[in-house]
Design an enzyme around this catalytic site. Structure first.
Site, PDB file in Angstrom:
ATOM      1  CG  HIS A   7      -1.893   1.051   1.342  1.00 18.78           C
ATOM      2  ND1 HIS A   7      -1.950   1.928   2.404  1.00 18.78           N
ATOM      3  CD2 HIS A   7      -2.910   1.382   0.518  1.00 18.78           C
ATOM      4  CE1 HIS A   7      -2.954   2.756   2.239  1.00 18.78           C
ATOM      5  NE2 HIS A   7      -3.561   2.456   1.103  1.00 18.78           N
ATOM      6  CG  HIS A  51      -4.179   8.738  -0.012  1.00 18.68           C
ATOM      7  ND1 HIS A  51      -4.864   9.492   0.923  1.00 18.68           N
ATOM      8  CD2 HIS A  51      -4.916   7.620  -0.211  1.00 18.68           C
ATOM      9  CE1 HIS A  51      -5.961   8.853   1.277  1.00 18.68           C
ATOM     10  NE2 HIS A  51      -6.024   7.723   0.601  1.00 18.68           N
TER      11      HIS A  51
END
Length: 237
Positions: A7, A51
């Protein structure tokens, strides 16, 4: 299909090994893990790997990504490191098909659907393995119509927690908009894996299922046999 996915790369923000950076991705490549990363557009429509919608958490600068040009962005360091936010092109050149990628198109990263051309025109030139995922089924529908050979994944979780939620939150939580996105796989929040709609997709339709985001070895061991693959963070399986 036989990969686990790191991730935002192998990272530890507290140690200046920052998420979604070339360093984090290189660490994943060395360990032969696939990479999950996030893409947004700058003010001048350059796809970059970050992100958050706002730069504040990872740079200390309180600006939106779509309010700043790529040249301006390259002057801002990430956290206390010497790293900078990378473009999608830069990341693809580093990964270079050494491992597969899951690229999340953030649901609020574009102002209109055709802005997706700025992303796919770069991916069209990449010869490596990648998949696209998004919480937004309209994004995935656009990908299906304009790049039908791209592998698409519907991201979902329980979006109806708390007292206030919309009908869209309910539909997304229960994967009831899959008729729009026609996903090749589902990436689902492992904490809500007992959701009935998710189980129907998994066992009746037998769609490929990826669990996110696993953050401990114990949780990993409890889920590795349930999901077809795992997106992990904060530890190395």
């Amino acid at each position: 299909m036989n990969y686990l996915y790191a991730h935002r790369g192998i990272h530890d923000n507290s140690k200046n090994n920052v998420e979604n950076t070339i360093d984090a991705f290189n660490r994943a490549i060395v360990l032969n893990y696939g990479i999950e990363c996030d893409v947004r557009l700058t003010k001048d429509n350059i796809p970059v790997i970050i992100h958050d919608k706002n730069l504040l958490r990872v740079t200390g600068v309180n600006k939106e990504i779509n309010e700043i040009t790529f040249v301006e962005l390259k002057k801002i360091k990430l956290l206390n490191s010497e790293e900078y936010i990378s473009s999608l092109s830069e990341v693809l050149s580093i990964v270079n098909d050494k491992v597969p990628l899951i690229i999340e198109i953030k649901k609020n990263s574009i102002s209109k659907m055709n802005d997706l051309f700025y992303i796919v025109e770069i991916l069209d030139k990449y010869n490596g393995k990648f998949m696209i995922e998004s919480f937004n089924p309209i994004v995935l529908r656009w990908i299906k119509e304009n790049r039908p050979l791209y592998i698409r994944g519907q991201l979902s979780s329980s979006l109806i927690r708390g007292k206030e939620y919309s009908i869209i939150d309910f539909l997304l939580s229960n994967l009831l908009l899959n008729f729009l996105s026609k996903p090749d796989f589902i990436a689902y929040d492992f904490r809500f894996k007992k959701n009935l709609s998710f189980l129907i997709n998994k066992y009746l339709y037998k769609i490929y299922c990826i669990g996110f985001t696993i953050k401990s070895e114990e949780t990993f061991n409890n889920n590795i046999n349930f999901f077809d693959s795992i997106i992990f963070d904060s530890f190395i399986p």
